[in-house]
Design a protein around this motif. Structure first.
Motif, PDB file in Angstrom:
ATOM      1  N   SER A 178       9.069   5.112  14.628  1.00 19.05           N
ATOM      2  CA  SER A 178       9.779   4.805  13.386  1.00 19.05           C
ATOM      3  C   SER A 178       9.330   5.691  12.223  1.00 19.05           C
ATOM      4  O   SER A 178       9.757   5.491  11.091  1.00 19.05           O
ATOM      5  N   GLY A 179       8.442   6.634  12.497  1.00 18.05           N
ATOM      6  CA  GLY A 179       8.034   7.600  11.487  1.00 18.05           C
ATOM      7  C   GLY A 179       6.716   7.330  10.795  1.00 18.05           C
ATOM      8  O   GLY A 179       6.299   8.112   9.937  1.00 18.05           O
ATOM      9  N   PHE A 180       6.032   6.264  11.148  1.00 18.12           N
ATOM     10  CA  PHE A 180       4.726   5.972  10.548  1.00 18.12           C
ATOM     11  C   PHE A 180       3.647   6.720  11.328  1.00 18.12           C
ATOM     12  O   PHE A 180       3.542   6.571  12.547  1.00 18.12           O
ATOM     13  N   LEU A 225      -4.251   1.807  11.958  1.00 16.44           N
ATOM     14  CA  LEU A 225      -4.389   2.299  10.587  1.00 16.44           C
ATOM     15  C   LEU A 225      -3.340   3.359  10.269  1.00 16.44           C
ATOM     16  O   LEU A 225      -3.057   4.229  11.083  1.00 16.44           O
ATOM     17  N   LEU A 226      -2.811   3.270   9.058  1.00 15.64           N
ATOM     18  CA  LEU A 226      -1.958   4.303   8.492  1.00 15.64           C
ATOM     19  C   LEU A 226      -2.693   4.813   7.265  1.00 15.64           C
ATOM     20  O   LEU A 226      -2.896   4.063   6.300  1.00 15.64           O
ATOM     21  N   LEU A 227      -3.142   6.068   7.305  1.00 16.57           N
ATOM     22  CA  LEU A 227      -3.887   6.648   6.194  1.00 16.57           C
ATOM     23  C   LEU A 227      -2.976   7.547   5.384  1.00 16.57           C
ATOM     24  O   LEU A 227      -2.278   8.394   5.930  1.00 16.57           O
ATOM     25  N   LYS A 228      -2.982   7.356   4.085  1.00 14.56           N
ATOM     26  CA  LYS A 228      -2.200   8.167   3.151  1.00 14.56           C
ATOM     27  C   LYS A 228      -3.130   8.659   2.053  1.00 14.56           C
ATOM     28  O   LYS A 228      -4.271   8.221   1.949  1.00 14.56           O
ATOM     29  N   ASP A 229      -2.619   9.543   1.206  1.00 17.03           N
ATOM     30  CA  ASP A 229      -3.402  10.038   0.091  1.00 17.03           C
ATOM     31  C   ASP A 229      -3.601   8.911  -0.923  1.00 17.03           C
ATOM     32  O   ASP A 229      -2.675   8.531  -1.616  1.00 17.03           O
ATOM     33  N   GLY A 230      -4.785   8.348  -0.944  1.00 14.55           N
ATOM     34  CA  GLY A 230      -5.106   7.331  -1.931  1.00 14.55           C
ATOM     35  C   GLY A 230      -4.990   5.895  -1.461  1.00 14.55           C
ATOM     36  O   GLY A 230      -5.381   4.985  -2.170  1.00 14.55           O
ATOM     37  N   TYR A 231      -4.413   5.668  -0.292  1.00 15.22           N
ATOM     38  CA  TYR A 231      -4.326   4.296   0.199  1.00 15.22           C
ATOM     39  C   TYR A 231      -4.230   4.288   1.715  1.00 15.22           C
ATOM     40  O   TYR A 231      -4.002   5.310   2.356  1.00 15.22           O
ATOM     41  N   GLN A 232      -4.436   3.108   2.271  1.00 16.81           N
ATOM     42  CA  GLN A 232      -4.250   2.923   3.708  1.00 16.81           C
ATOM     43  C   GLN A 232      -3.631   1.563   3.966  1.00 16.81           C
ATOM     44  O   GLN A 232      -3.816   0.624   3.198  1.00 16.81           O
ATOM     45  N   ILE A 233      -2.861   1.499   5.042  1.00 15.83           N
ATOM     46  CA  ILE A 233      -2.315   0.243   5.528  1.00 15.83           C
ATOM     47  C   ILE A 233      -3.048  -0.054   6.827  1.00 15.83           C
ATOM     48  O   ILE A 233      -3.102   0.789   7.719  1.00 15.83           O
ATOM     49  N   GLU A 234      -3.632  -1.231   6.911  1.00 13.85           N
ATOM     50  CA  GLU A 234      -4.427  -1.628   8.068  1.00 13.85           C
ATOM     51  C   GLU A 234      -3.831  -2.890   8.683  1.00 13.85           C
ATOM     52  O   GLU A 234      -3.653  -3.899   8.011  1.00 13.85           O
ATOM     53  N   SER A 235      -3.511  -2.798   9.964  1.00  7.48           N
ATOM     54  CA  SER A 235      -3.075  -3.983  10.713  1.00  7.48           C
ATOM     55  C   SER A 235      -4.160  -4.359  11.698  1.00  7.48           C
ATOM     56  O   SER A 235      -4.720  -3.497  12.379  1.00  7.48           O
ATOM     57  N   MET A 243     -13.563   6.948  -0.300  1.00 10.03           N
ATOM     58  CA  MET A 243     -13.885   5.535  -0.308  1.00 10.03           C
ATOM     59  C   MET A 243     -12.612   4.746  -0.613  1.00 10.03           C
ATOM     60  O   MET A 243     -11.893   5.052  -1.547  1.00 10.03           O
ATOM     61  N   VAL A 244     -12.346   3.721   0.170  1.00  8.55           N
ATOM     62  CA  VAL A 244     -11.169   2.889  -0.024  1.00  8.55           C
ATOM     63  C   VAL A 244     -11.619   1.490  -0.387  1.00  8.55           C
ATOM     64  O   VAL A 244     -12.432   0.890   0.316  1.00  8.55           O
ATOM     65  N   ALA A 245     -11.100   0.989  -1.492  1.00 10.05           N
ATOM     66  CA  ALA A 245     -11.462  -0.351  -1.962  1.00 10.05           C
ATOM     67  C   ALA A 245     -10.366  -1.336  -1.581  1.00 10.05           C
ATOM     68  O   ALA A 245      -9.190  -1.008  -1.638  1.00 10.05           O
ATOM     69  N   LYS A 246     -10.765  -2.512  -1.217  1.00 16.57           N
ATOM     70  CA  LYS A 246      -9.784  -3.554  -0.936  1.00 16.57           C
ATOM     71  C   LYS A 246      -9.210  -4.046  -2.253  1.00 16.57           C
ATOM     72  O   LYS A 246      -9.906  -4.139  -3.245  1.00 16.57           O
ATOM     73  N   THR A 247      -7.925  -4.340  -2.227  1.00 16.48           N
ATOM     74  CA  THR A 247      -7.271  -4.839  -3.423  1.00 16.48           C
ATOM     75  C   THR A 247      -6.383  -6.012  -3.052  1.00 16.48           C
ATOM     76  O   THR A 247      -5.889  -6.092  -1.936  1.00 16.48           O
ATOM     77  N   HIS A 284      -4.956  -1.173   1.228  1.00 17.83           N
ATOM     78  CA  HIS A 284      -6.197  -0.839   0.535  1.00 17.83           C
ATOM     79  C   HIS A 284      -5.981   0.454  -0.247  1.00 17.83           C
ATOM     80  O   HIS A 284      -5.388   1.401   0.279  1.00 17.83           O
ATOM     81  N   PHE A 285      -6.465   0.506  -1.484  1.00 16.93           N
ATOM     82  CA  PHE A 285      -6.360   1.695  -2.322  1.00 16.93           C
ATOM     83  C   PHE A 285      -7.728   2.340  -2.497  1.00 16.93           C
ATOM     84  O   PHE A 285      -8.742   1.636  -2.537  1.00 16.93           O
ATOM     85  N   SER A 286      -7.728   3.673  -2.652  1.00 20.32           N
ATOM     86  CA  SER A 286      -8.967   4.325  -3.053  1.00 20.32           C
ATOM     87  C   SER A 286      -9.272   3.863  -4.476  1.00 20.32           C
ATOM     88  O   SER A 286      -8.370   3.468  -5.222  1.00 20.32           O
ATOM     89  N   ILE A 287     -10.495   3.907  -4.865  1.00 15.77           N
ATOM     90  CA  ILE A 287     -10.889   3.437  -6.185  1.00 15.77           C
ATOM     91  C   ILE A 287     -10.153   4.214  -7.277  1.00 15.77           C
ATOM     92  O   ILE A 287      -9.650   3.636  -8.233  1.00 15.77           O
TER      93      ILE A 287
END
Length: 153
Positions: free
Chosen positions: A47-49, A65-75, A1-5, A94-97
């Motif tokens: 560019s490596g993303f 979307l760029l998904l990482k451990d614990g967060y995501q970057i969404e354009s 689950m990813v929460a908006k911050t 966005h970070f996971s809770i």
């Protein structure tokens, strides 16, 4: 689950508007901007993303979307056509809770990656196919203070 911050975006500009010669044609299968979304996707990948393929966002925009451990970057890329804003890319972190609550170093890393990600988008927009590039922070854009913009993220 990813929460908006909400980040401290006093100086971080993650919303960009611009005009472009990419196609604005309508299609029954997808929203405007598919070619532009692919261009951004390919440039970010080169560019490596490790972004995911652009996804149709309910027939009105494109998600990258760029998904990482614990967060995501969404354009979100959308066609606005409200001069001088023809195209708009809004980028959100966005970070996971659990990461939001317990991992300060992850937040710092994620914010640094977000800044690098936005700088890469800026580099991709810095050619003859793009004009009137304007960067905003989220708060000013949300308050419709569109006269407060910068030429870089």
């Amino acid at each position: 689950m990813v929460a908006k911050t909400k980040l401290d975006r006093t100086f971080m500009r993650t919303f960009v508007s611009f005009e472009s010669d990419f196609s604005c044609e309508d299609s029954i299968e997808h929203p405007k901007g598919q070619e532009l979304a692919r261009y951004l996707y390919n440039g970010l990948r080169e560019s490596g993303f490790q972004v995911r393929e652009p996804q149709n966002r309910e027939d009105w925009a494109w998600d990258i979307l760029l998904l990482k451990d614990g967060y995501q970057i969404e354009s979100i890329l959308g066609y606005v056509n409200d001069s001088p804003i023809q195209w708009l890319v809004t980028t959100h972190l966005h970070f996971s809770i659990w990461k939001k609550l317990f991992a300060g170093s992850v937040k710092n890393h994620a914010e640094n990656e977000l800044q690098s990600y936005c700088c890469t988008i800026h580099r991709l927009l810095s050619n003859d196919r793009f004009r009137f590039i304007r960067w905003y922070n989220q708060e000013e854009f949300d308050q419709n203070v569109t006269d407060k913009w910068e030429s870089y993220p």
